[in-house]
Enzyme design. Structure first.
Site, PDB file in Angstrom:
ATOM      1  CB  SER A 165      -0.947  -0.040   1.196  1.00 26.62           C
ATOM      2  OG  SER A 165      -2.010   0.882   1.028  1.00 26.62           O
ATOM      3  CG  ASP A 196      -6.227  -2.912  -4.054  1.00 26.81           C
ATOM      4  OD1 ASP A 196      -7.073  -2.102  -3.631  1.00 26.81           O
ATOM      5  OD2 ASP A 196      -5.034  -2.868  -3.735  1.00 26.81           O
ATOM      6  CG  HIS A 210      -5.371  -2.718  -0.179  1.00 27.52           C
ATOM      7  ND1 HIS A 210      -4.673  -2.231  -1.272  1.00 27.52           N
ATOM      8  CD2 HIS A 210      -4.853  -2.060   0.901  1.00 27.52           C
ATOM      9  CE1 HIS A 210      -3.791  -1.332  -0.869  1.00 27.52           C
ATOM     10  NE2 HIS A 210      -3.867  -1.218   0.439  1.00 27.52           N
TER      11      HIS A 210
END
Length: 633
Positions: A492, A578, A610
């Site tokens: 991320s 995602d 994610h």
């Protein structure tokens, strides 16, 4: 003679057991503990244990009760008679629940019923997809009905294209009964389409059963209002962030009392995770990040007296306090983790300040392992600040040897780096594979004051990147670190950090791994679903040419612009579902690496978001992660 022989054999067996270390296979056999509450009679803790099965590619869940003072757990088949049903009104007359309701026309066949085999989707605004699902015109709504057989439910958000519980993670904690059973209070962000995508303005609404009218209890606040609870004396309490669009704003504890909204944590330099009232209504206990851990705090409720409000930290240690389950006498029941141990249930005696571990779901497993050692280290940053860096050493660490070392880049970007236990980014497992892990509490981390937390916004490639380098440079000076074998890994915002560092690391690192990372800030702005996030953290959009802050985010702080400086192998991991950091980010990065002739690999999970949630996919994730490190580090 036989007895004499048995002793060394037993010792050898125990020694062999102690030398075992964590493996990906073992990690995904651990039971995952989730507390459900304390039983109505106050005698037992009710909890569930979810255990993944890699072979079956699913998880199995069992329910247990455990005496509040400790003892042996007992498996039960259901919990409805054990726990107080929060969905039943205090007077017992009504039940509240939620269901998904079709509100909007989205599909082609909604508009053209004669073309029922079409698979078209039509949108007039953003929020057309969120997290990992597409908007199909369905919304979560809160219903209530009489507590009797055959009763018909009433939709208290009838016709509204808003969600309660909130998507994607909200549950029945998003709605509660008033103590007098006359009202239902619920959390909702009453915005739709593009307005929804650019705002964090949730509110707490109160629906009156008698009149059918709804009022907004938090209308004056423009940021998040969440987690409504009533105190034992009937005072509505919730968590509040002030600024619209800032998802990582300071989270304060608000109590509504005699027409006054009292902020109990306004003058405290921290942010609240979650909370629970004391049984007498005089204190609120809450969990908050502090100096690389999550600890238990308390704050007094003064009412209308002149007694000063005082926030006090109760617990302290190298662990995280997580769930707040409830009270049993002088004890508060919680869950705890640390980097070597998954969550277990503990009690903490508030008078004696002593801990007692109650559940032992994974204790036998951990007792058979040689564990990693976690050390605190404080590093001076380039701007003269003191930064906490966690250093995780391999099991059976030998300081006379040299070890390959990983810089772990945390996501968020404003999430704290504490004594967490992850089933993917598991620092214990990395250390068990022979790597030292360097995990800095760089700028943007909660638990070091609001200023430290906020500094990262609009400065993604600035001071925080220098913080990473300060951490790895400091630890790399140790004789036991092989400075020629440094790797950099993260997901991320941590994945963004990997992409960015790959273009300016000055040959510090030998290899990189980025999972669902932001590679191109401009295309990220154009495809991510929660636009409020990029608006806040990037400082605006990319077409605002007179916005110097935003333009910096899309040029200088854009990893894509430094690809010509990439010179080391990189593993790029991407989830197909995602929508927070969409697939194009990983594709762009991999394509750039390949076309530049850099050793690279693309690990694609079509059905994962994610995160990586399916057991077999998780095993492949771990397998490829360590295979890549073995190949390139």
């Amino acid at each position: 003679m036989k007895k004499i022989l048995l002793i060394p054999l037993l010792m050898m067996s125990l020694t062999a057991m102690a030398q075992n270390v964590m493996t990906p296979e073992l990690l995904w056999k651990l039971g995952r503990v989730t507390p459900l509450g304390i039983s109505k009679d106050g005698k037992n803790i009710v909890y569930k244990v979810t255990t993944p099965s890699v072979q079956e590619n699913k998880s199995d869940t069992k329910l247990y009760i455990l005496p509040v003072n400790g003892g042996n757990p007992t498996e039960v088949k259901e919990t409805k008679d054990l726990l107080k049903d929060k969905n039943i009104s205090p007077d017992g007359k009504y039940i509240v629940y939620n269901e998904e309701v079709k509100i909007e026309k989205i599909h082609g066949k909604d508009f053209y019923p004669e073309l029922e085999k079409s698979d078209v989707q039509i949108y007039d605004g953003l929020n057309y997809r969120h997290w990992d699902t597409w908007n199909e015109g369905k919304y979560n709504h809160v219903f209530y009905k009489e507590n009797k057989e055959g009763a018909v439910g009433i939709d208290i958000l009838k016709g509204e294209n808003f969600d309660s519980p909130q998507k994607p993670f909200g549950g029945d904690e998003d709605y509660i009964w008033s103590p007098d059973s006359k009202s239902i209070l619920y959390v909702s962000k009453k915005k739709a389409g593009t307005d929804y995508a650019v705002s964090t303005n949730t509110n707490i609404f109160e629906y009156n059963l008698e009149t059918g009218k709804t009022i907004n209890r938090t209308e004056e606040n423009l940021g998040y209002d969440t987690a409504p609870q009533f105190s034992p004396t009937g005072n509505l309490t919730w968590l509040q962030m002030k600024r619209d669009g800032y998802e990582a704003d300071k989270n304060d504890l608000i109590v509504s009392f005699k027409g006054i909204k009292m902020n109990l944590t306004a003058n405290w330099d921290g942010t609240v995770d979650h909370f629970i009232w004391s049984t007498d209504g005089k204190k609120v206990f809450f969990v908050a990040p502090i100096d690389g851990t999550k600890q238990l705090f308390e704050v007094n409720f003064p009412g209308l007296t002149k007694i000063a409000i005082n926030v006090h930290q109760i617990t302290n240690g190298e662990f995280d306090v997580n769930d707040l389950v409830g009270f049993s006498g002088d004890n508060i029941i919680v869950t705890r983790t640390d980097m070597n141990h998954a969550a277990e249930i503990f009690s903490y005696n508030l008078k004696k300040n002593t801990w007692k571990q109650l559940s032992n779901v994974n204790t036998t497993t951990y007792n058979s392992l040689a564990l990693s050692k976690t050390e605190r280290r404080y590093v001076t940053t380039t701007d003269g600040k003191k930064m906490l860096v966690w250093v995780v050493l391999p099991p059976n660490f030998d300081p006379s040897k040299k070890y390959p070392t990983l810089l772990y880049c945390q996501g968020g970007p404003q999430s704290p780096l504490t004594q967490f236990y992850s089933y993917r980014w598991n620092l214990q497992l990395m250390a068990a594979n022979g790597y030292i892990v360097v995990a800095p509490n760089r700028r943007g981390m909660q638990g070091h004051g609001v200023e430290w937390n906020e500094q990262i916004s609009k400065d993604w490639g600035g001071q925080v990147i220098q913080d990473y380098l300060s951490a790895i440079d400091d630890v790399a000076k140790e004789k036991y670190v092989d400075a020629t074998r440094l790797g950099c890994v993260g997901a991320s915002y941590g994945g963004y950090s990997v992409f960015y560092l790959a273009g300016m690391h000055n040959n510090r690192f030998k290899t990189f791994i980025a999972h669902d990372g932001i590679f191109n800030t401009q295309s990220m702005y154009g495809t991510t679903e929660e636009v409020f996030f990029t608006n806040w953290d990037f400082g605006g959009n990319y077409w605002e040419k007179d916005n110097a802050v935003a333009q910096k985010a899309y040029t200088i702080f854009n990893p894509m612009t430094m690809v010509e400086k990439w010179n080391k192998p990189i593993l790029i991991i991407q989830g197909g579902k995602d929508f927070r950091v969409p697939i194009g980010q990983g594709q762009e990065a991999f394509q750039a690496a390949q076309l530049r002739g850099i050793k690279s690999r693309f690990l694609y999970f079509p059905e994962e978001n994610h995160w990586v949630l399916k057991p077999q996919n998780a095993q492949i994730w771990q397998g490829e992660f360590f295979k890549w490190l073995k190949e390139t580090l």
